[in-house]
Design a protein around this motif. Sequence first.
Motif, mmCIF file in Angstrom:
data_model
loop_
_atom_site.group_PDB
_atom_site.id
_atom_site.type_symbol
_atom_site.label_atom_id
_atom_site.label_comp_id
_atom_site.label_asym_id
_atom_site.label_seq_id
_atom_site.Cartn_x
_atom_site.Cartn_y
_atom_site.Cartn_z
ATOM 1 N N MET A 160 29.824 35.624 37.528
ATOM 2 C CA MET A 160 31.026 35.725 36.692
ATOM 3 C C MET A 160 31.196 37.144 36.153
ATOM 4 O O MET A 160 32.316 37.617 35.977
ATOM 5 C CB MET A 160 30.977 34.717 35.550
ATOM 6 C CG MET A 160 31.029 33.254 36.012
ATOM 7 S SD MET A 160 32.455 32.859 37.033
ATOM 8 C CE MET A 160 31.706 32.722 38.665
ATOM 9 N N THR A 161 30.081 37.855 35.946
ATOM 10 C CA THR A 161 30.156 39.256 35.541
ATOM 11 C C THR A 161 30.811 40.075 36.647
ATOM 12 O O THR A 161 31.710 40.879 36.393
ATOM 13 C CB THR A 161 28.755 39.820 35.219
ATOM 14 O OG1 THR A 161 28.199 39.080 34.135
ATOM 15 C CG2 THR A 161 28.814 41.289 34.862
ATOM 16 N N ALA A 162 30.380 39.854 37.883
ATOM 17 C CA ALA A 162 30.951 40.585 39.016
ATOM 18 C C ALA A 162 32.451 40.325 39.130
ATOM 19 O O ALA A 162 33.235 41.251 39.361
ATOM 20 C CB ALA A 162 30.239 40.183 40.302
ATOM 21 N N ILE A 163 32.851 39.080 38.953
ATOM 22 C CA ILE A 163 34.274 38.740 39.061
ATOM 23 C C ILE A 163 35.055 39.351 37.903
ATOM 24 O O ILE A 163 36.115 39.958 38.107
ATOM 25 C CB ILE A 163 34.458 37.211 39.097
ATOM 26 C CG1 ILE A 163 33.892 36.644 40.402
ATOM 27 C CG2 ILE A 163 35.929 36.837 38.942
ATOM 28 C CD1 ILE A 163 33.795 35.132 40.426
ATOM 29 N N SER A 164 34.568 39.186 36.689
ATOM 30 C CA SER A 164 35.332 39.629 35.510
ATOM 31 C C SER A 164 35.415 41.147 35.385
ATOM 32 O O SER A 164 36.290 41.663 34.697
ATOM 33 C CB SER A 164 34.760 39.024 34.225
ATOM 34 O OG SER A 164 33.504 39.561 33.907
ATOM 35 N N VAL A 211 43.467 33.360 35.835
ATOM 36 C CA VAL A 211 43.756 32.863 34.482
ATOM 37 C C VAL A 211 43.093 33.762 33.448
ATOM 38 O O VAL A 211 43.713 34.157 32.453
ATOM 39 C CB VAL A 211 43.292 31.395 34.318
ATOM 40 C CG1 VAL A 211 43.344 30.966 32.864
ATOM 41 C CG2 VAL A 211 44.142 30.473 35.189
ATOM 42 N N ASN A 212 41.839 34.098 33.667
ATOM 43 C CA ASN A 212 41.099 34.916 32.701
ATOM 44 C C ASN A 212 41.680 36.329 32.601
ATOM 45 O O ASN A 212 41.775 36.893 31.513
ATOM 46 C CB ASN A 212 39.621 34.966 33.071
ATOM 47 C CG ASN A 212 38.754 35.394 31.922
ATOM 48 O OD1 ASN A 212 38.868 34.886 30.816
ATOM 49 N ND2 ASN A 212 37.881 36.353 32.175
ATOM 50 N N ALA A 223 34.192 43.214 26.477
ATOM 51 C CA ALA A 223 33.698 42.803 27.794
ATOM 52 C C ALA A 223 32.903 41.509 27.674
ATOM 53 O O ALA A 223 32.976 40.641 28.551
ATOM 54 C CB ALA A 223 32.843 43.911 28.400
ATOM 55 N N HIS A 224 32.161 41.370 26.581
ATOM 56 C CA HIS A 224 31.381 40.148 26.359
ATOM 57 C C HIS A 224 32.313 38.935 26.232
ATOM 58 O O HIS A 224 32.061 37.888 26.832
ATOM 59 C CB HIS A 224 30.507 40.285 25.115
ATOM 60 C CG HIS A 224 29.747 39.039 24.776
ATOM 61 N ND1 HIS A 224 28.646 38.630 25.491
ATOM 62 C CD2 HIS A 224 29.955 38.099 23.820
ATOM 63 C CE1 HIS A 224 28.203 37.497 24.990
ATOM 64 N NE2 HIS A 224 28.985 37.150 23.972
ATOM 65 N N GLU A 225 33.372 39.090 25.457
ATOM 66 C CA GLU A 225 34.326 37.980 25.288
ATOM 67 C C GLU A 225 34.997 37.647 26.624
ATOM 68 O O GLU A 225 35.207 36.475 26.949
ATOM 69 C CB GLU A 225 35.385 38.365 24.257
ATOM 70 C CG GLU A 225 36.372 37.248 23.966
ATOM 71 C CD GLU A 225 37.437 37.668 22.986
ATOM 72 O OE1 GLU A 225 38.627 37.691 23.388
ATOM 73 O OE2 GLU A 225 37.080 37.978 21.832
#
Length: 180
Positions: A60-64, A88-89, A97-99
């Motif tokens: 999810m880090t890689a995607i976000s 969506v995100n 970045a954490h949020e």
Amino acid sequence: MPELLTQQEPGDLFVIRNAGNIVPAYGPEPGGVSATVEYAVAVLGVTDIIVCGHSDCGAMTAISTDTNMDYVPAVAGWLAHANAAKIVNAARTHQSAHERLEAMVRENVIAQLTNIRTHPSVALALNQGRLKLHGWAYDIETGSIDTLDGTTGRFVPLAENRQTSATPALTARAAAVLAA
């Protein structure tokens, strides 16, 4: 280890683990996840399915963060099953970045629950009231789990909402139609 997290004995849970907690939508060429879901629901009679995301998830880090994954094309292709969550995100405003990452983890849980509903065995079991879906977000640092409330669409603390599921309860009318 899901057994430790849920205080179960080894073998009590039927577990699928993969990068990004991905459940591809059902398609003409089912893979290992699809076959495992089908076997669990249709053969073993599993009554609850939990899609569990977790804090600090590398996928999810890689995607976000739009990490370039050209050097791992199979991983990039696999993570494309989270594109709905990514879109969506990305459309939301995040303070940090954490949020953004924590929201991505939750959006991915929702997206994978949507995907799993496309599996015929799951759709049938849901229609017959034999299966409940659960969406969890596990915080590794604190050990807390938030669960998706299918009625409100919000994640709430599991410890205070043990009966909550991502599968909204059937209304009396819908239950009567299924019983007919």
